[in-house]
Design a protein around this motif. Structure first.
Motif, short mmCIF file in Angstrom:
data_model
loop_
_atom_site.label_atom_id
_atom_site.label_comp_id
_atom_site.label_asym_id
_atom_site.label_seq_id
_atom_site.Cartn_x
_atom_site.Cartn_y
_atom_site.Cartn_z
N THR A 181 0.63 -1.09 0.21
CA THR A 181 -0.10 0.10 0.08
C THR A 181 0.88 1.25 -0.10
OG1 THR A 181 -1.76 -1.17 1.11
CG2 THR A 181 -1.59 1.32 1.34
N VAL A 182 0.55 2.08 -0.88
CA VAL A 182 1.37 3.65 -0.99
C VAL A 182 0.52 4.47 -0.68
CG1 VAL A 182 2.77 4.87 -2.41
CG2 VAL A 182 2.81 2.41 -2.59
N LEU A 183 1.01 5.64 0.11
CA LEU A 183 0.52 6.95 0.36
C LEU A 183 1.47 7.98 -0.26
CD1 LEU A 183 -0.88 5.02 2.54
CD2 LEU A 183 -0.97 7.15 4.11
N VAL A 184 0.94 8.63 -1.10
CA VAL A 184 1.76 9.58 -1.85
C VAL A 184 1.31 10.99 -2.13
CG1 VAL A 184 1.06 8.81 -3.95
CG2 VAL A 184 3.31 9.89 -3.98
N SER A 185 2.26 12.08 -1.70
CA SER A 185 1.69 13.57 -1.98
C SER A 185 2.58 13.89 -2.68
CB SER A 185 1.77 14.31 -0.69
OG SER A 185 3.07 14.68 -0.40
N SER A 186 1.94 14.90 -3.92
CA SER A 186 2.50 15.43 -4.90
C SER A 186 1.87 16.60 -5.21
CB SER A 186 2.76 14.36 -6.27
OG SER A 186 3.23 15.10 -7.46
N HIS A 187 2.63 17.51 -5.99
CA HIS A 187 1.92 18.61 -6.41
C HIS A 187 1.89 18.50 -7.96
CE1 HIS A 187 3.94 20.98 -2.95
NE2 HIS A 187 2.76 21.47 -3.11
N ASN A 188 2.23 17.31 -8.57
CA ASN A 188 2.06 17.17 -10.06
C ASN A 188 0.60 16.26 -9.90
OD1 ASN A 188 2.04 15.79 -12.73
ND2 ASN A 188 4.18 16.30 -12.50
N LEU A 189 -0.37 17.15 -10.12
CA LEU A 189 -1.50 16.44 -10.41
C LEU A 189 -1.68 15.26 -11.66
CD1 LEU A 189 -4.68 15.74 -9.62
CD2 LEU A 189 -5.13 17.68 -11.21
N ARG A 190 -0.97 15.62 -12.75
CA ARG A 190 -1.01 14.65 -13.74
C ARG A 190 -0.38 13.33 -13.74
NH1 ARG A 190 -1.99 11.76 -16.80
NH2 ARG A 190 -2.00 11.56 -19.06
#
Length: 198
Positions: A181-190
């Protein structure tokens, strides 16, 4: 419940309320993307979920067991924060030994395999590497811990497009093969649209 469960968590930094009564569940074998403007509390939430910081209240459970003061559960959760920590005089092998001390499932066969993928001299002092190369080392070592839960804060920030694709390819294959399972934040919506289940 299996997965990461965050119950009524709140966190303050002085006068700033970073998290306020957060209730959220992250089930198994999925990639969850976390979006929000700067200062919305994404990094704080990820750090609480990965047990890198303590919440002021509430609880975090992994597969129904509390994370705090629970080494067996902590060994199943790995994270790469936006500000990855390493010892100033350490090289990659030094940090590998450090990780092995905390993660009983650390896989040396995988370490050697990823050495070829990332092609970084393991005897170079990490602080003398570029930011992008340091991020690759963080990913290299973290993936060797064989986590059930992987928490990533801006994981490919600062990487070139080829390495970004390589990192996402590794993550996707891990989710499929190891049921991670991965939880990830990013500013890159694409980018998140391409890889996230939720």
């Amino acid at each position: 419940m299996n997965g990461i469960e965050i119950r009524q968590v709140f966190k303050r930094y002085g006068a700033v309320q970073a998290l306020s009564n957060v209730n959220i569940c992250f089930g198994e074998q999925k990639i969850y993307g976390l979006l929000g403007r700067n200062g919305a509390g994404k990094s704080t939430l990820l750090n609480v979920a990965a047990n890198r910081i303590f919440a002021d209240g509430g609880e975090v459970l992994v597969d129904g067991a509390p994370v705090y003061e629970n080494p067996a559960v902590k060994a199943r959760v790995a994270s790469i924060p936006d500000d990855w920590y390493y010892f100033l005089q350490s090289d990659v092998r030094d940090m590998m030994r450090f990780y092995r001390g905390f993660y009983p499932q650390f896989n040396m066969e995988r370490y050697e395999k990823f050495k070829e993928v990332f092609a970084i001299d393991e005897k170079r002092t990490i602080r003398r590497l570029s930011k992008g190369m340091q991020k690759q080392v963080a990913f290299w070592l973290t993936m060797c811990t064989m986590p059930d839960y992987l928490v990533l804060d801006e994981p490919v920030d600062g990487l070139d497009p080829v390495m970004r694709r390589q990192i996402w390819s590794i993550i996707l294959s891990e989710v499929a093969e190891k049921e991670m399972t991965v939880l990830v934040s990013s500013h890159n919506l694409r980018e998140l649209e391409d890889v996230c289940d939720h």
